[in-house]
Design an enzyme around this catalytic site. Structure first.
Site, short mmCIF file in Angstrom:
data_model
loop_
_atom_site.label_atom_id
_atom_site.label_comp_id
_atom_site.label_asym_id
_atom_site.label_seq_id
_atom_site.Cartn_x
_atom_site.Cartn_y
_atom_site.Cartn_z
N ASN A 232 -20.67 23.47 -19.78
CA ASN A 232 -19.58 24.41 -20.04
C ASN A 232 -18.32 24.03 -19.28
OD1 ASN A 232 -20.83 26.22 -21.84
ND2 ASN A 232 -21.90 27.24 -20.15
N HIS A 233 -17.20 24.48 -19.80
CA HIS A 233 -15.92 24.32 -19.12
C HIS A 233 -15.54 25.65 -18.45
CE1 HIS A 233 -14.28 20.48 -21.05
NE2 HIS A 233 -15.52 20.62 -21.50
N PRO A 234 -14.81 25.60 -17.36
CA PRO A 234 -14.40 26.84 -16.67
C PRO A 234 -13.22 27.49 -17.40
CG PRO A 234 -13.54 24.93 -15.49
CD PRO A 234 -14.38 24.39 -16.61
N ALA B 43 -8.75 24.90 -19.77
CA ALA B 43 -10.15 24.49 -19.80
C ALA B 43 -10.32 22.99 -19.66
CB ALA B 43 -10.81 24.95 -21.10
#
Length: 221
Positions: free
Chosen positions: A82-84, A90
């Protein structure tokens, strides 16, 4: 490990106790059990696969553990990172800053990803192109349909499909599944598997010869 270039059209080529890898593959900080096979262009990152598990072409594993006798079809991805998205952007320049000559990398993001592992039990079939999201657990004997996106845990011996994946039906009735699970056949040694091969080819024979007459379905949880 044994490296081979390709199976070609021969799908019956024998494997061995050492993992068989079909170049090119990418394996980083990962563990492979005996009689495993990893086909071309697959990638394992901080992952582990148990004995007899195979990965077809273009499979990606991130922070994933798969039990024994796993069946993973081509182009499946388990534990995609996942990306933050709570940051202003992102894009990964905020945590892979060194790549862009912008400063030091942010290791907290990589630690966050590692804290969301995927856990897959024994005798699980992951269909073609399926995606299993971070933090998901899949129970023994489950089946994930082709193209499914699995966002929630999957119960043992259940079949899920769709986007998002939802239960379709049970692979076996709960009492039968419990009897199969009670044998823990995936821990039998290679010679025992050879001796009992014919029993695996018929459910009733297997149950009669190796399973208890009854087993508590609650043990599947």
């Amino acid at each position: 490990m044994t490296y081979v270039e390709d199976y070609g059209a021969d799908r019956t080529r024998s494997l061995g106790p050492d993992p068989t890898l079909h170049d090119p593959v990418s394996i980083t900080e990962s563990e492979l059990g005996a009689w495993t096979e990893v086909r071309q262009r697959s990638r394992l990152n901080e992952s582990a696969i148990g004995d007899y598990t195979y990965l077809m072409e273009d499979v990606q594993l991130d922070f994933t553990t798969i039990g024994k006798f796993g069946n993973v079809a081509a182009a499946a991805r388990l534990g995609p990172t996942n990306h933050p998205i709570d940051r202003p952007t992102a894009h990964h320049f905020t945590y892979r800053a060194a790549m862009y000559d912008l400063g030091k990398d942010d290791e907290s993001i990589f630690e966050w990803r590692a804290d969301q592992p995927v856990e897959v039990g024994h005798d699980v079939w992951i269909g073609h192109g399926a995606i299993v999201l971070p933090g998901v657990s899949i129970g023994d004997g489950a089946v994930v349909g082709a193209g499914a996106v699995v966002a929630d845990d999957v119960a043992p011996y259940s079949i899920v499909a769709g986007v998002p994946a939802e239960p379709i039906r049970r692979r076996f009735p709960e009492d039968i599944a419990a009897r199969i699970a009670a044998t823990e056949w995936w821990d039998w040694d290679h010679e025992t598997l050879r001796e009992r091969l014919d029993d695996f080819r018929d459910l009733e024979t297997f149950l009669d010869r190796h399973a208890p007459e009854t087993a508590d379905p609650a043990t599947l949880d």
